[in-house]
Design an enzyme around this catalytic site. Structure first.
Site: not given
Length: 242
Positions: A49-51
């Site tokens: 999700t962060c990337s």
């Protein structure tokens, strides 16, 4: 229970950062003093999700933040500087300062250090965002405390809507094109003359017809999309701007 720290000062810590093969100590004052800063914190570099969403959308909306009084956008993660530097190279992050909180001092001081031992992560940051003015937290958006990795309120759009509800967000423009196609070149030039920054997706002959047909129902290049809507080929684009 995680608590918002609105009205409180951010922790006064130092972040060991590696720049140009040299160690550097970046302090909280370096980041926050006399500045308006948007911070978003996440569980880890290179995680899905962060990337795929969290970092890219902040980078994409950065011009709108900067146009509405934000001096910088900072991404904090409990990772070391080498990991964060490599993640920056891997991502569209030119508008973001990736800040390594390797020891977790800042995250702990914010009360956002959580145990993710079950994933083999050890201590990491809970996902949240905040607006900080001259070192004082004005607003925090903390993800709900539930299983998994919730991503509901710390996103870039929510923060921008808080800061400037009427802010204009960058247009998303894609041109499906044919290499060397003069009509495609003219379409991209027209878009740029109108202030757009189109993403060009040149397609090889082997797949071009099927891809363009699948996404647009058309058979020729270029095919232009603006903010998710099909405009069409060069003549339709000219008519769109007429």
């Amino acid at each position: 229970m995680l608590q918002a720290r609105e009205g409180q000062r951010v922790p006064n810590v130092s972040f060991p950062v590696r720049e140009d093969n040299t160690w550097k100590q970046v302090t909280s004052d370096d980041i926050f003093k006399n500045k308006t800063v948007v911070v978003f914190s996440l569980p880890g570099a290179f995680t899905p999700t962060c990337s795929s969403t969290h970092l890219p959308r902040y980078n994409e909306l950065a011009p709108a933040f900067f146009a509405n009084g934000v001096d910088s956008i900072v991404c904090v993660s409990v990772n070391d500087t080498f990991v964060m530097n490599e993640w920056a190279k891997d991502q569209e992050s030119s508008n973001i300062t990736l800040l390594p909180d390797g020891n977790g001092d800042f995250t702990d001081g914010m009360g956002m250090l959580v145990d993710k031992r079950n994933l083999g992560f050890g201590k990491r940051s809970w996902r949240y965002s905040m607006l900080v003015r001259d070192g004082v937290v004005e607003k925090m958006f903390i993800e709900p405390e539930k299983d998994g990795d919730p991503f509901e309120v710390s996103d870039a759009d929510t923060m921008l809507n808080y800061i400037a509800p009427a802010a204009r967000k960058p247009d998303q423009v894609v041109v499906f094109s044919k290499p060397g196609c003069p009509f495609c070149i003219e379409a991209k030039a027209l878009l740029e003359s109108k202030g757009y920054a189109p993403i060009d997706i040149p397609l090889e002959n082997k797949v071009r017809g099927r891809v363009i047909g699948a996404v647009s129902g058309k058979a020729t290049a270029p095919q232009v999309f603006i903010n998710g809507a099909l405009v069409g080929g060069l003549e339709e684009l000219k008519a769109h701007f007429a």
